[in-house]
Design a protein around this motif. Sequence first.
Motif, PDB file in Angstrom:
ATOM      1  N   GLN A 194       0.682  -1.218  -0.061  1.00 26.56           N
ATOM      2  CA  GLN A 194       0.027   0.162   0.106  1.00 26.56           C
ATOM      3  C   GLN A 194       0.904   1.243  -0.094  1.00 26.56           C
ATOM      4  N   TYR A 195       1.924   1.255   0.628  1.00 24.98           N
ATOM      5  CA  TYR A 195       2.713   2.248   0.766  1.00 24.98           C
ATOM      6  C   TYR A 195       3.322   2.540  -0.353  1.00 24.98           C
ATOM      7  N   LEU A 196       3.946   1.514  -1.079  1.00 22.79           N
ATOM      8  CA  LEU A 196       4.606   1.997  -2.481  1.00 22.79           C
ATOM      9  C   LEU A 196       3.754   2.316  -3.662  1.00 22.79           C
ATOM     10  N   GLY A 197       2.479   1.974  -3.425  1.00 19.44           N
ATOM     11  CA  GLY A 197       1.347   2.330  -4.401  1.00 19.44           C
ATOM     12  C   GLY A 197       1.058   3.971  -4.022  1.00 19.44           C
ATOM     13  N   GLN A 198       1.076   4.422  -2.838  1.00 15.73           N
ATOM     14  CA  GLN A 198       0.618   5.616  -2.671  1.00 15.73           C
ATOM     15  C   GLN A 198       1.878   6.583  -3.039  1.00 15.73           C
ATOM     16  N   ARG A 199       3.237   6.114  -2.677  1.00 18.83           N
ATOM     17  CA  ARG A 199       4.351   6.745  -3.205  1.00 18.83           C
ATOM     18  C   ARG A 199       4.509   6.959  -4.414  1.00 18.83           C
ATOM     19  N   GLY A 200       4.167   5.722  -5.099  1.00 19.27           N
ATOM     20  CA  GLY A 200       4.347   5.776  -6.697  1.00 19.27           C
ATOM     21  C   GLY A 200       3.363   6.501  -7.574  1.00 19.27           C
ATOM     22  N   LEU A 201       2.006   6.463  -6.833  1.00 18.07           N
ATOM     23  CA  LEU A 201       1.108   7.499  -7.673  1.00 18.07           C
ATOM     24  C   LEU A 201       1.235   8.934  -7.471  1.00 18.07           C
ATOM     25  N   GLY A 202       1.942   9.163  -6.299  1.00 15.38           N
ATOM     26  CA  GLY A 202       2.201  10.459  -5.908  1.00 15.38           C
ATOM     27  C   GLY A 202       3.065  11.210  -6.549  1.00 15.38           C
ATOM     28  N   GLY A 203       3.898  10.410  -7.503  1.00 14.98           N
ATOM     29  CA  GLY A 203       4.687  11.055  -8.304  1.00 14.98           C
ATOM     30  C   GLY A 203       5.994  11.047  -7.556  1.00 14.98           C
ATOM     31  N   GLY A 204       7.194  11.675  -8.723  1.00 15.93           N
ATOM     32  CA  GLY A 204       8.540  12.071  -8.148  1.00 15.93           C
ATOM     33  C   GLY A 204       9.577  10.840  -7.793  1.00 15.93           C
ATOM     34  N   LEU A 205       9.157   9.567  -8.060  1.00 12.65           N
ATOM     35  CA  LEU A 205      10.006   8.396  -8.025  1.00 12.65           C
ATOM     36  C   LEU A 205      10.559   8.006  -9.489  1.00 12.65           C
ATOM     37  N   THR A 206      11.893   7.918  -9.282  1.00 13.32           N
ATOM     38  CA  THR A 206      12.562   7.332 -10.766  1.00 13.32           C
ATOM     39  C   THR A 206      12.162   6.083 -11.028  1.00 13.32           C
ATOM     40  N   VAL A 207      12.313   5.391 -12.101  1.00 13.33           N
ATOM     41  CA  VAL A 207      12.454   4.284 -12.392  1.00 13.33           C
ATOM     42  C   VAL A 207      13.195   3.078 -11.648  1.00 13.33           C
ATOM     43  N   ASP A 208      14.287   3.445 -11.318  1.00  9.01           N
ATOM     44  CA  ASP A 208      15.000   2.959 -10.487  1.00  9.01           C
ATOM     45  C   ASP A 208      14.624   2.624  -9.113  1.00  9.01           C
ATOM     46  N   GLU A 209      14.049   3.482  -8.635  1.00  5.51           N
ATOM     47  CA  GLU A 209      13.392   3.458  -7.109  1.00  5.51           C
ATOM     48  C   GLU A 209      12.199   2.583  -7.311  1.00  5.51           C
ATOM     49  N   LEU A 210      11.355   2.756  -8.294  1.00  2.00           N
ATOM     50  CA  LEU A 210      10.365   2.053  -8.305  1.00  2.00           C
ATOM     51  C   LEU A 210      10.332   0.356  -8.585  1.00  2.00           C
ATOM     52  N   ARG A 211      11.376   0.122  -9.279  1.00  2.00           N
ATOM     53  CA  ARG A 211      11.999  -1.141  -9.674  1.00  2.00           C
ATOM     54  C   ARG A 211      12.524  -1.700  -8.377  1.00  2.00           C
ATOM     55  N   ALA A 212      13.299  -1.209  -7.809  1.00  2.00           N
ATOM     56  CA  ALA A 212      14.246  -1.481  -6.456  1.00  2.00           C
ATOM     57  C   ALA A 212      12.743  -1.611  -5.078  1.00  2.00           C
ATOM     58  N   GLY A 213      11.907  -0.821  -5.213  1.00  2.00           N
ATOM     59  CA  GLY A 213      11.062  -0.969  -4.127  1.00  2.00           C
ATOM     60  C   GLY A 213      10.126  -2.058  -4.463  1.00  2.00           C
ATOM     61  N   TYR A 214       9.646  -1.988  -5.569  1.00  2.00           N
ATOM     62  CA  TYR A 214       8.677  -3.336  -5.979  1.00  2.00           C
ATOM     63  C   TYR A 214       9.239  -4.683  -6.162  1.00  2.00           C
ATOM     64  N   ASN A 215      10.581  -4.555  -6.535  1.00  2.00           N
ATOM     65  CA  ASN A 215      11.078  -5.982  -6.506  1.00  2.00           C
ATOM     66  C   ASN A 215      11.247  -6.685  -5.019  1.00  2.00           C
TER      67      ASN A 215
END
Length: 218
Positions: free
Chosen positions: A108-129
Amino acid sequence: DSTSTYLTLSFLLGYIVSRTNESDPALRRAPERRRDWRQVLAVSVLFLVVVGSVAYAYNIKLIRHNLLFLKTLAYAGERPLSATVSAYRQILDLSNFDQREVVIKLGQYLGQRGLGGGLTVDELRAGYNFFMTAADKAIKANPADVRLLLSYGNAVNVYAELMKSKDAAIASAALQKAEKALLTAAALGRSRQQVFYSLANTYLIAGDSKKGIEILEQ
């Protein structure tokens, strides 16, 4: 409650040891070999020390686990993504406690941060992996938990939506994971209509509107 339980078990063990020896005919013929109450007390204290030490260590670890979890939830919005993910990693590494709730909150936290914008592709990939690895482990231990499967599907759907315009291959792989989890949840029963809404969303994100609508019409 734990303390009284340990005390009760300790004295019960001592009593059983005492009664066992008294019921032995050989020991009845040799009164000098019977265990007196001092021996019963010694056995009880020894048992209390051993069990109490293990239980104390476990309870301390559980308290640390829960305290860190609550602090992470409280300050997640104020910290950088990397710091919060690191805190979740700490929580998951503390012990082999049931981690389903931790995994659900992480997704849930990753979804909120991701949809809020401001994250790089690498941050998204690392967090969701990290999330998917932890969630896969929790699902393996609890394969019939519909809430866990649904949460996993929803979180990975968000990841696929975020990655669709950035890396189509990653988005496609994420949607396959979401589909698998949600189909498993759907097969466990129809008590949660949200499972089917989420599954339809998976197909809509993938661009298969027809299949998404078919799911909703079931």
